[in-house]
Enzyme design. Structure first.
Site, mmCIF file in Angstrom:
data_model
loop_
_atom_site.group_PDB
_atom_site.id
_atom_site.type_symbol
_atom_site.label_atom_id
_atom_site.label_comp_id
_atom_site.label_asym_id
_atom_site.label_seq_id
_atom_site.Cartn_x
_atom_site.Cartn_y
_atom_site.Cartn_z
ATOM 1 N N TYR A 1 43.514 44.154 48.747
ATOM 2 C CA TYR A 1 43.054 43.003 48.001
ATOM 3 C C TYR A 1 42.445 41.902 48.883
ATOM 4 O O TYR A 1 42.052 40.856 48.412
ATOM 5 C CB TYR A 1 44.207 42.419 47.162
ATOM 6 C CG TYR A 1 43.755 41.859 45.813
ATOM 7 C CD1 TYR A 1 43.618 42.687 44.712
ATOM 8 C CD2 TYR A 1 43.475 40.513 45.659
ATOM 9 C CE1 TYR A 1 43.196 42.192 43.484
ATOM 10 C CE2 TYR A 1 43.058 40.004 44.433
ATOM 11 C CZ TYR A 1 42.921 40.847 43.356
ATOM 12 O OH TYR A 1 42.504 40.339 42.134
ATOM 13 N N TYR B 1 54.593 41.882 38.156
ATOM 14 C CA TYR B 1 54.429 42.667 36.939
ATOM 15 C C TYR B 1 55.435 43.799 36.937
ATOM 16 O O TYR B 1 55.852 44.272 38.011
ATOM 17 C CB TYR B 1 53.059 43.336 36.912
ATOM 18 C CG TYR B 1 51.874 42.500 36.547
ATOM 19 C CD1 TYR B 1 51.840 41.741 35.389
ATOM 20 C CD2 TYR B 1 50.733 42.518 37.349
ATOM 21 C CE1 TYR B 1 50.706 41.016 35.045
ATOM 22 C CE2 TYR B 1 49.591 41.801 37.008
ATOM 23 C CZ TYR B 1 49.583 41.048 35.850
ATOM 24 O OH TYR B 1 48.468 40.348 35.504
ATOM 25 N N ASN C 1 47.273 44.896 32.767
ATOM 26 C CA ASN C 1 45.988 45.014 33.496
ATOM 27 C C ASN C 1 46.261 45.440 34.941
ATOM 28 O O ASN C 1 46.526 46.592 35.189
ATOM 29 C CB ASN C 1 45.185 43.713 33.404
ATOM 30 C CG ASN C 1 43.693 43.994 33.445
ATOM 31 O OD1 ASN C 1 43.220 44.739 32.590
ATOM 32 N ND2 ASN C 1 42.971 43.455 34.402
ATOM 33 N N GLU D 1 47.325 32.990 37.671
ATOM 34 C CA GLU D 1 46.689 33.838 38.686
ATOM 35 C C GLU D 1 45.505 33.074 39.227
ATOM 36 O O GLU D 1 44.557 32.798 38.489
ATOM 37 C CB GLU D 1 46.166 35.141 38.079
ATOM 38 C CG GLU D 1 47.223 36.106 37.643
ATOM 39 C CD GLU D 1 46.594 37.325 36.949
ATOM 40 O OE1 GLU D 1 45.464 37.712 37.265
ATOM 41 O OE2 GLU D 1 47.263 37.861 36.054
ATOM 42 N N GLU E 1 44.952 46.383 37.543
ATOM 43 C CA GLU E 1 44.324 47.522 38.228
ATOM 44 C C GLU E 1 45.305 48.690 38.334
ATOM 45 O O GLU E 1 45.232 49.523 39.244
ATOM 46 C CB GLU E 1 43.769 47.128 39.612
ATOM 47 C CG GLU E 1 42.596 46.211 39.564
ATOM 48 C CD GLU E 1 42.958 44.785 39.189
ATOM 49 O OE1 GLU E 1 42.614 44.374 38.067
ATOM 50 O OE2 GLU E 1 43.580 44.096 40.000
ATOM 51 N N ASN F 1 49.506 39.741 28.770
ATOM 52 C CA ASN F 1 48.738 39.380 29.944
ATOM 53 C C ASN F 1 47.284 39.122 29.569
ATOM 54 O O ASN F 1 46.665 39.960 28.910
ATOM 55 C CB ASN F 1 48.761 40.522 30.965
ATOM 56 C CG ASN F 1 48.082 40.107 32.256
ATOM 57 O OD1 ASN F 1 48.651 39.353 33.038
ATOM 58 N ND2 ASN F 1 46.866 40.569 32.469
ATOM 59 N N GLU F 2 46.806 37.989 29.993
ATOM 60 C CA GLU F 2 45.409 37.625 29.704
ATOM 61 C C GLU F 2 45.024 38.017 28.285
ATOM 62 O O GLU F 2 44.037 38.731 28.062
ATOM 63 C CB GLU F 2 44.447 38.234 30.731
ATOM 64 C CG GLU F 2 44.440 37.457 32.024
ATOM 65 C CD GLU F 2 43.261 37.771 32.935
ATOM 66 O OE1 GLU F 2 42.628 38.818 32.740
ATOM 67 O OE2 GLU F 2 42.990 36.959 33.834
#
Ligand code: GAL
Length: 994
Positions: free
Chosen positions: A361, A94, A138, A295, A140, A197-198
């Site tokens: 993660y 990203y 997104n 993803e 996070e 994104n999404e």
């Protein structure tokens, strides 16, 4: 001729184009444009099975890695190499708008935020890149990638609304000019491009999906020079933006996190989490594009007060990979990307509010860049199989999930993938989460007829939470592997010799057969049965830790391993920077090594290996050392290498760990300063911005105060905020109600003049806190100032289109001061009440001054505004003391600083972390919180009592490993009586490679 060539190319592409597009071609002009766009380049193409790069099929197996989460560009190659060493051929990334355009119209991508070194490193490691610049990501990340100043537009984010379009234009133009140059068509590594994104769901009656929005965005990127295929990633297989819709991308894909993000019970696999209908949905939604999972769960993110990433690593461990990743293969997915493969760190306040500093993660590669997790090794086995299976797997067609057809036990489900010649059979337990072992025999359709295996005795077994890929008529160079129950790690062909490496789980019976060969000879180890039937050589064995090598015919060496031993094997290219379409079976070596093997080259009759070790390690080249090679070096050191009788080249690399001494932080010379001089009577805030806006464009949030008191309105977006209200007392004040928003786990403290009136200590779950605080007796007619310090945990993401959650403000969102301001006649508190407000965050706000560290690294603390957290602060007049563990007698913030030298020997990778000791994590804030700066970089936000993070890794490059380091720590005591942190240490990672 040239012209003709181009025409032919267009024709070829037309043949590859989907039926859906072909249908669209005859009808809708819009789709015709998309089709034309495909012809913009001929390097990255696709059919219904897979991508092609330069005409060669590529089964894309990638890992997600964000450079901004590792702010040391010289370490990016390390991550790329570690991903490449897993057998992966791609990386997806990203770009975060918030990091590039802190102030509207001012885009910058320099220093840490420069993309060139990232692209260079990807090329050097030989991985393809998937570019995902958003504008919404997104991830996070702070605001989901959106800069805080988007709170100042009234339009719906991620829609065609004019102010959103105008706001995103500069970022889109600027980032695209960088990304366009790095496309494969220009010699760069980028092969795919994801706008948005999404883009998956809308709320509040916005148009969703909005074809104008997506088509507009795609047109922007195309007009700016993006020619590689567009992809998308809907959150679940919903068909949004698939071919045939009003705004089709080129290659439709989706994301999937089948286990979700709750890692609290990592051994518990809920029933029915394994997706089993994806092939069917794909045939309905996008039958003519490769199946793409942009993803796929590579770990999980964690909230404040959560369970910590080790649990997520366990939740999504090697067993999860075996069952779930192989299930993707069963569904026919040939573009897979694992989010995250290296997570990294939310340093410098770059995270969203719902997460803490670590973004480890639970990924295959740890935050400290280590590869000790078994999931790294398991992923390496799977990815190598994908790579070795080449076109055969990439072009196979998946069939239905079956019971009773290939396996004789209904407890085993087998999904076939059928190619022209080769067939794959993905076996898993029908009750996918079962812990039992089951036995079965397989009946496989082979070129030698249907064969039930094992033929030489015994049964196959599938242990709990395992899945295997069996093969039939699988090409191994010039040999035909008629079948194998054992899984294939890889195979290579060098000259007249072909080497196949297979493995099985503990104590499993396995069998393989090679067509038309003259029998098997054991050349290492024992316990392998062999037989010849109908001209085919069969071998059968029970897995054990002992390596066996069998020669079949004159030139096929089969290396038989158990899975744990296979973890030590690597394939490594001898051509730097070769990407998968450039590799051949003879351009890679198969090497048994230890902790990590990065690269190889051959020159001067020697194989040169570069890798990392954590123990004395036997290095053995089992394939590739046969032709004109006689020596071996490891990390440029000549080894005493010998060939064994199989022609395996072997040597030992010695290891002895250096003594590493770290400073005891308690014994350093610390100095401290009061970090909240605002509480002193003579503090002058006249230079601060007035918080005097009576209206705001942020219509997402109802304004309830006479003037706007939240940070983004005045350009302050990170770290913390200080708001000061100057008023003349009526003398009747007794309480003040404060409603403050900071995001999950935030805290706030309030004072009137220098009298503390209360704090919100924080809780993992609470994002907005409403407190009623007692006010001391004030004298009528005197001037007072209310000071509120608010922790800013980052802006929220903006997942639902139309919900505009990113616009949730930070700071004071409401107050009532009953004895001071009588409730207004119309019942709102918006009437002017004579309180004059000032606000600050970081120095300069969007005109930030922290230079190379970006706009989010600092908050509102006086030390931050003055740059005293940076190296060389003028601290000589500050108080000497014992550092952050000194007791603070009362609520407030103290800043501590010290410096120390490190002397870590060169060429040792020694992960270091700072650790805050304090109360057990109950989810509720207790008394204090802290921030950590290392050489000026904010590398930790600790919340006592909430956690879960205590250990804050800081990479080499931020820490100076051979020289001086400056450390800064702010301790914010929240409660009456102050605070006493229990300990603060510098430690080596608790699981180090030495
Ligand atoms: C997806 C999203 C990613 C990331 C991920 C969870 O929904 O596309 O950006 O947020 O979830 O880690």
């Amino acid at each position: 001729m040239m012209k003709a060539g181009k025409l032919l190319l267009r024709l070829a592409l037309a043949l590859l184009a989907s039926n859906a597009s072909a249908r669209a071609l005859s009808g809708k002009p819009r789709d015709f444009i998309v089709h034309e766009e495909r012809a913009l380049q001929d390097i990255v193409t696709w059919d219904e099975h897979s991508l092609f790069v330069h005409g060669k099929r590529v089964n894309f197996w990638g890992g997600e890695f964000h450079p901004f989460r590792l702010p040391v560009p010289s370490l990016w190659l390390d991550i790329f190499q570690k991903i490449r060493a897993m057998g992966y051929n791609g990386v997806s990334f990203y770009s975060a708008w918030v990091l590039h355009e802190p102030k509207p119209g001012h885009f910058s991508a320099k220093g840490l935020f420069d993309w060139e070194p990232y692209f260079e490193a990807a090329k050097q490691a030989g991985v393809y890149l998937v570019a995902r610049p958003g504008p919404y990501i997104n991830a996070e990340v702070h605001g989901g990638g959106f800069p805080g100043w988007l709170q100042r537009i009234s339009g719906n984010l991620r829609t065609p609304d004019a102010d959103y379009q105008a706001a995103s234009k500069n970022y889109i133009e600027s980032i695209t000019s960088i990304l366009a140059k790095a496309q494969i068509t220009n010699g760069g590594p980028i092969i795919l491009f994801q706008p948005e994104n999404e883009y998956s769901a809308g709320l509040n009656n916005v148009t969703f999906p909005d074809a104008d929005y997506m088509n507009g965005l795609m047109k922007q990127f195309r007009d700016l020079g993006i020619v590689v295929p567009f992809i998308n990633n809907v959150a679940w297989p919903s068909g949004v933006n698939a071919p045939g819709t009003d705004a089709p991308v080129d290659i439709y894909g989706h994301d999937s996190y089948p286990f979700g993000m709750d890692c609290s019970d990592p051994k518990h696999w809920i029933d029915d989490a394994l997706p089993t209908n994806w092939r069917e949905t794909h045939l309905e939604q996008s039958p003519n594009t490769p199946y793409m999972i942009v993803e796929y769960q590579g770990g999980a993110f964690q909230p404040w007060g959560g369970d910590g990433f080790e649990k997520c690593a366990e939740f999504t461990n090697y067993e999860f990979e075996r069952v779930f990743y192989k299930n993707n293969i069963a569904a026919g997915a040939t573009i897979n990307n694992f989010y995250m493969t290296f997570g990294g760190t939310n340093w410098g306040n770059l995270g969203h509010a719902d997460g803490y500093t670590s973004y480890d993660y639970g990924a295959a590669i740890t935050e400290e860049r280590q590869v000790y997790r078994e999931k790294y090794s398991e992923a390496k086995l799977i990815a190598n199989f994908i790579a070795a299976s080449g076109d055969a797997l990439a072009s196979a067609t998946p069939g239905y999930n079956t019971t009773g057809e290939y396996a004789d036990n209904d407890a085993v489900t087998v999904t076939p993938l059928i190619g022209d010649k080769t067939k794959f059979f993905v076996a898993r337990q029908t009750k996918y989460n079962s812990l039992d072992s089951v036995s079965y025999k397989l009946t496989l359709p082979t070129s030698a007829g249907n064969l039930t295996i094992p033929q030489l005795g015994g049964t196959l077994s599938l242990h709990g939470r395992d899945s295997k890929i069996h093969v039939a008529d699988y090409p191994v160079g010039d040999y035909n592997l008629l079948y194998s129950s054992a899984e294939i790690f890889t195979w290579k062909k060098h000259g007249s010799r072909t080497t196949l490496v297979v493995y099985g789980g503990p104590n499993e019976q396995h069998e393989l057969a090679v067509s038309k060969t003259s029998g098997a000879t054991s050349v290492e180890g024992y316990g392998i049965k062999s037989s010849k039937r109908n001209g085919n050589t069969i071998i059968n064995w029970q897995s054990n830790p002992q390596r066996r090598v069998v020669r079949i015919g004159s030139g096929l060496y089969v290396v038989v391993l158990d899975r744990n031993s296979a973890y030590d094997y690597w394939t490594v290219s001898t051509e730097e920077g070769a990407t998968s379409h450039e590799l051949t079976p003879s351009s890679e070596l198969i090497v048994k090594a230890g902790y990590l093997l990065r690269t190889a080259s051959i020159s001067g009759g020697k194989i040169h290996l570069i890798g990392d070790i954590n123990a004395t390690t036997t290095v053995e080249v089992v394939a590739g050392a046969h032709e004109k090679v006689s020596g071996l070096t490891f990390n440029d050191e000549d080894l005493k290498a010998t060939f064994d009788r199989n022609g395996f080249l072997k040597a030992t690399v010695g290891f002895s760990a250096p003594e590493i001494t770290l400073p005891n932080l308690d014994s350093l010379a610390w100095r401290s300063v009061d970090a909240l001089p605002e509480l002193q009577p003579d503090y002058d805030d006249s230079a601060w911005p007035d918080a005097d806006h009576t209206e705001t464009n942020n219509t997402y949030w109802p304004l309830t105060t006479p003037t706007v008191l939240w940070g983004a309105e005045y350009g302050f977006h990170a770290g913390s905020l200080i708001t000061r209200g100057h008023f003349v007392a009526t003398g009747n004040e007794s309480v003040i109600h404060l409603n403050v928003s900071g995001g999950s786990a935030f805290a706030f403290s309030a004072w009137i003049n220098s009298t503390f009136i209360g704090s919100w200590d924080g809780s993992g779950e609470v994002k907005i806190a409403n407190l009623t605080l007692d006010v001391p007796k004030l004298s009528q007619g005197s001037n007072y100032v209310l000071t509120v310090l608010t922790d800013h945990m980052g802006h929220n993401g903006n997942w639902f289109v139309g919900y505009n959650e990113m616009k949730t403000p930070r700071g004071i969102i409401g107050y009532a001061f009953p004895g001071h301001t009588p409730p207004s006649a119309n019942g709102t508190s918006r009437a002017p009440d004579g309180i004059k407000w000032k606000i600050t965050g970081n120095l300069g706000g969007e005109d930030f001054h922290s230079g190379p560290r970006g706009s989010l690294n600092e908050g509102a603390l006086w030390v931050e505004r003055n740059g005293f957290h940076l190296p060389s602060a003028p601290t000589s007049s500050w108080k000497e003391n014992e550092g952050p563990t000194s007791a603070l007698g009362k609520p407030g913030v103290t800043f501590y600083t010290t410096s120390f030298d490190l002397d870590i020997p060169e060429s040792w990778d020694v992960p270091l972390s700072f650790v805050f000791n304090g109360d057990a994590f109950t989810g509720e804030g207790k008394g204090w919180r802290a921030q950590l700066w290392v050489n000026g970089y904010q590398f930790g936000k600790f919340a006592n009592g909430i956690g879960p993070q205590r250990r804050f890794p800081v990479p080499e490059g931020i820490l100076n490993y051979r020289g001086k380091n400056t450390l800064g720590v702010s301790v914010w005591a929240l409660e009456e009586g102050g605070a006493k942190p229990e300990g603060f240490e510098l430690v080596k990672a608790y699981k180090t490679p030495y």
